[in-house]
Design an enzyme around this catalytic site. Sequence first.
Site, PDB file in Angstrom:
ATOM      1  N   LYS A  39       0.857  -1.185   0.000  1.00 19.73           N
ATOM      2  CA  LYS A  39       0.000   0.000   0.000  1.00 19.73           C
ATOM      3  C   LYS A  39       0.892   1.233   0.000  1.00 19.73           C
ATOM      4  CE  LYS A  39      -1.811   2.352   3.280  1.00 19.73           C
ATOM      5  NZ  LYS A  39      -2.458   3.554   3.762  1.00 19.73           N
ATOM      6  N   ASP A  72     -12.925  15.239  -4.831  1.00 23.38           N
ATOM      7  CA  ASP A  72     -12.998  16.526  -5.533  1.00 23.38           C
ATOM      8  C   ASP A  72     -14.242  16.465  -6.425  1.00 23.38           C
ATOM      9  OD1 ASP A  72     -12.286  19.007  -6.856  1.00 23.38           O
ATOM     10  OD2 ASP A  72     -10.212  18.610  -6.295  1.00 23.38           O
ATOM     11  N   ARG A 222       3.566  -0.943  10.267  1.00 22.87           N
ATOM     12  CA  ARG A 222       4.698  -1.005  11.195  1.00 22.87           C
ATOM     13  C   ARG A 222       5.000  -2.371  11.800  1.00 22.87           C
ATOM     14  NH1 ARG A 222       2.428   4.155  14.088  1.00 22.87           N
ATOM     15  NH2 ARG A 222       0.584   3.166  13.184  1.00 22.87           N
TER      16      ARG A 222
HETATM   17  O1  C5P Z   1       1.587   0.934  10.584  1.00 20.19           O
HETATM   18  P1  C5P Z   1       0.123   0.587  10.545  1.00 20.19           P
HETATM   19  O2  C5P Z   1      -0.158  -0.893  10.463  1.00 20.19           O
HETATM   20  O3  C5P Z   1      -0.663   1.264  11.650  1.00 20.19           O
HETATM   21  O4  C5P Z   1      -0.349   1.213   9.156  1.00 20.19           O
HETATM   22  C1  C5P Z   1      -1.667   1.174   8.755  1.00 20.19           C
HETATM   23  C2  C5P Z   1      -1.815   1.892   7.451  1.00 20.19           C
HETATM   24  O5  C5P Z   1      -3.199   2.025   7.178  1.00 20.19           O
HETATM   25  C3  C5P Z   1      -1.238   3.290   7.421  1.00 20.19           C
HETATM   26  O6  C5P Z   1      -0.833   3.540   6.073  1.00 20.19           O
HETATM   27  C4  C5P Z   1      -2.408   4.168   7.796  1.00 20.19           C
HETATM   28  O7  C5P Z   1      -2.331   5.457   7.255  1.00 20.19           O
HETATM   29  C5  C5P Z   1      -3.545   3.402   7.139  1.00 20.19           C
HETATM   30  N1  C5P Z   1      -4.855   3.616   7.704  1.00 20.19           N
HETATM   31  C6  C5P Z   1      -5.174   3.402   9.025  1.00 20.19           C
HETATM   32  N2  C5P Z   1      -6.443   3.601   9.465  1.00 20.19           N
HETATM   33  C7  C5P Z   1      -7.370   3.991   8.603  1.00 20.19           C
HETATM   34  C8  C5P Z   1      -7.070   4.195   7.266  1.00 20.19           C
HETATM   35  C9  C5P Z   1      -5.786   3.995   6.833  1.00 20.19           C
HETATM   36  O8  C5P Z   1      -4.324   3.020   9.815  1.00 20.19           O
HETATM   37  N3  C5P Z   1      -8.589   4.123   9.026  1.00 20.19           N
END
Ligand code: C5P
Length: 251
Positions: A39, A72, A222
């Site tokens: 992603k 948009d 992460r």
């Molecule tokens: O590092 P982590 O597993 O928390 O990353 C989750 C990813 O999903 C990040 O790119 C974050 O921006 C995205 N995200 C999220 N919650 C949402 C939408 C997107 O954590 N509701």
Amino acid sequence: MIAPDRDLKTPVFCALDTKDLSRATGLAAKLADTIGGFKLGLEFFSSQGPKGVKQIQKASDVPIFLDLKLNDIPNTVASAVRAVAPLGIYMLTVHINGGRAMMEAAAAAAADAAYEAVKARPLIVGVTVLTSFDDDDLAEVGVSNTLVDQVRRMAELAKRSGLDGVVCSPREVAMLRSDLGDGFKLVTPGVRPEWASVDDQKRFMTPLEAVSAGSDYLVIGRPITAAKDPPSAAARIVAEITPVELSTDDV
Ligand code: C5P
């Protein structure tokens, strides 16, 4: 209409949240054999653009979920979709609060542009309500629904407007699956293995819980990218959600 034709090895998309191209391509190369896709969000795309996406594709040849959360007027969103669809991406996000006409334009543009570029059509999925929002934030922008009601309403509107699915919290998956039926894609961030740090995720589920609830794609950043050994962390997550196949000796 050409639908995405690539079967994923596993429903895990690893979020490469960085501006640093060499870090992203390094992780992409290391993880390519283990995860289902990557992603790439606003942080990466704002700094590296379509060229950066191509670099990730070159490093890994793994499906890309481009999380641009477009919002948009319909014409502008359709143009943005047309600009990125030729990259051959697997999935792209738009904001559902951009409205029905915008979503219909995005879905049509994805099909047309991919067809013209002879690429598979990207799935277009909608963002319901940002997980950083609570009931008070919704009220502040003039929405009197509760958060759960608003998520349901937005997801239903996304389906009626021709989107392929929505991004939602793992805790909303069972409810949305029952509201919207099979076939409508549910994409869930907010996933944490039991052994990983929770970071700033508040309402999370384990990968197995999310898949068991009905999630189609897990977005995990992460716990993989910040692990000492990212490929091992990714392999551990994939193993946790992969059904154990009984050998004939066990039957
Ligand atoms: O590092 P982590 O597993 O928390 O990353 C989750 C990813 O999903 C990040 O790119 C974050 O921006 C995205 N995200 C999220 N919650 C949402 C939408 C997107 O954590 N509701």
